[in-house]
Design a protein around this motif. Structure first.
Motif, short mmCIF file in Angstrom:
data_model
loop_
_atom_site.label_atom_id
_atom_site.label_comp_id
_atom_site.label_asym_id
_atom_site.label_seq_id
_atom_site.Cartn_x
_atom_site.Cartn_y
_atom_site.Cartn_z
N LEU A 164 0.83 -1.30 -0.05
CA LEU A 164 -0.10 -0.09 -0.09
C LEU A 164 0.78 1.27 0.05
N ARG A 187 -6.18 -5.34 -5.93
CA ARG A 187 -5.82 -3.89 -6.16
C ARG A 187 -4.25 -3.96 -6.80
N LEU A 218 0.40 5.26 -0.57
CA LEU A 218 -0.60 5.69 0.69
C LEU A 218 0.51 6.19 1.75
N GLY A 274 0.92 1.56 -3.75
CA GLY A 274 -0.18 2.25 -3.60
C GLY A 274 -0.07 3.95 -3.35
N ALA A 312 -2.24 3.74 5.25
CA ALA A 312 -1.92 2.17 5.06
C ALA A 312 -2.65 1.49 6.06
#
Ligand code: DGT
Ligand code: MG
Ligand code: MG
Ligand code: MG
Ligand code: MG
Length: 280
Positions: free
Chosen positions: A166, A196, A172, A170, A177
């Motif tokens: 994440l 994802r 984040l 991602g 996260a």
């Protein structure tokens, strides 16, 4: 030699002998490895070189102490199980735990340049390990002990894999996260990784997911022991003391035995079917 008048202080020393006829498990754990991993830029969530270095140090310890039947490592920890008959240092706890911690630490530092050639160790942050000994009365508890450590490896690694995916993929923040993973179970984390990010957690490196099991494969003395389904029944307590020759022969066999490295499930029955080859 004549005794000095100071000799009496020795009587204050305590033997601290560990109960006979029990399995001794000695677990080492890196001191402050959260900071240590940052200082030497370990990969997140897993640094393969760091884990291989742990495994290499553990193999050296096993090579030097034939009473070790097997060992399991994950993250910054390693657990060693000693044969039930082990008489090393007359089973004195302080000698055992201090020897394990210092021997492992020495090898870890000695082998460091092979695994991290570009990262010279800083005298202000050297790797050190603590150690504790725990006694278990039968193979059942030994098996549950190793299962406990592997379950810990699984839970932490799944969480850390989801967390760092994440953050690193991602984009984040670490705070976000953490929020995203709050209250999720393992199924949720698997789905999050796959849905994802297209990551099938089961395809991640087995060393990361399962940790590392090392066993000293001495073979088994009888076929029946090998084909046993359960770790029980325990071997009968020795009726007679083994002869010195027999003890020496067995130790020689252990010294020569191959140390096998595995990254497998050690919670289910399969792994323990052949446990007589290494632990009895
Ligand atoms: P302690 O054992 O109480 O002295 O404190 P720590 O900081 O050693 O904590 P511990 O043993 O509970 O957790 C191990 C730490 O080591 C954990 O914060 C993550 C870190 N660590 C272990 N292996 C790796 C790795 O491969 N990569 C990274 N980035 N960190 C690792
Ligand atoms: Mg800790
Ligand atoms: Mg630690
Ligand atoms: Mg730890
Ligand atoms: Mg001395």
């Amino acid at each position: 030699m004549a005794k000095s008048r100071f000799e009496y202080v020795r009587t204050y020393e305590q033997d601290g002998m560990l109960l006979p006829n029990t399995y001794i498990v000695i677990r080492l754990d890196g001191r402050g490895f959260h900071r240590f991993a940052d200082r030497y830029h370990f990969g997140k969530p897993n640094d393969k070189r760091a884990l291989c270095l742990m495994n290499a140090a553990a193999k050296q310890v096993m090579g030097q102490i034939p009473d070790i039947a097997g060992a399991y490592g994950q993250s910054d920890e390693y657990s060693f199980v000693l044969r039930r008959e082990c008489r090393l240092f007359d089973r004195r706890e302080a000698k055992l735990v201090s020897t394990f911690a210092s021997t492992f630490t020495a090898h870890y530092q000695f082998l460091w340049p092979q695994y991290f050639p570009q990262r010279v160790l800083d005298g202000n942050m050297l790797p050190t390990f603590d150690a504790r000994a725990v006694l278990y009365p039968s193979l059942r508890e030994v098996r549950d002990y190793f299962s406990w450590r592997q379950a810990d490896c699984h839970i932490n690694n799944l969480y850390n894999t989801a967390f760092w995916t994440l953050v690193l993929t991602g984009d984040l923040s670490q705070h976000d996260a953490e929020q995203a993973l709050m209250g999720t179970n393992s199924g949720d984390k698997n789905e999050l990784l796959f849905g994802r990010f297209g990551i099938n957690y089961n395809n991640e490196d087995a060393m990361f997911r399962k940790g590392t099991m090392l066993v000293r494969d001495v073979g088994s003395s009888s076929e029946s022991a090998e084909s046993r389904d359960e770790p029980e029944p325990e071997p009968e307590p020795e009726q007679h003391e083994k002869s010195k020759r027999q003890v020496e022969r067995e130790e020689k066999k252990r010294r020569k035995a191959e140390i096998v490295e595995m990254h497998v499930d050690i919670i289910g029955d399969e792994f323990w079917k052949n446990s007589a080859r290494w632990i009895s």
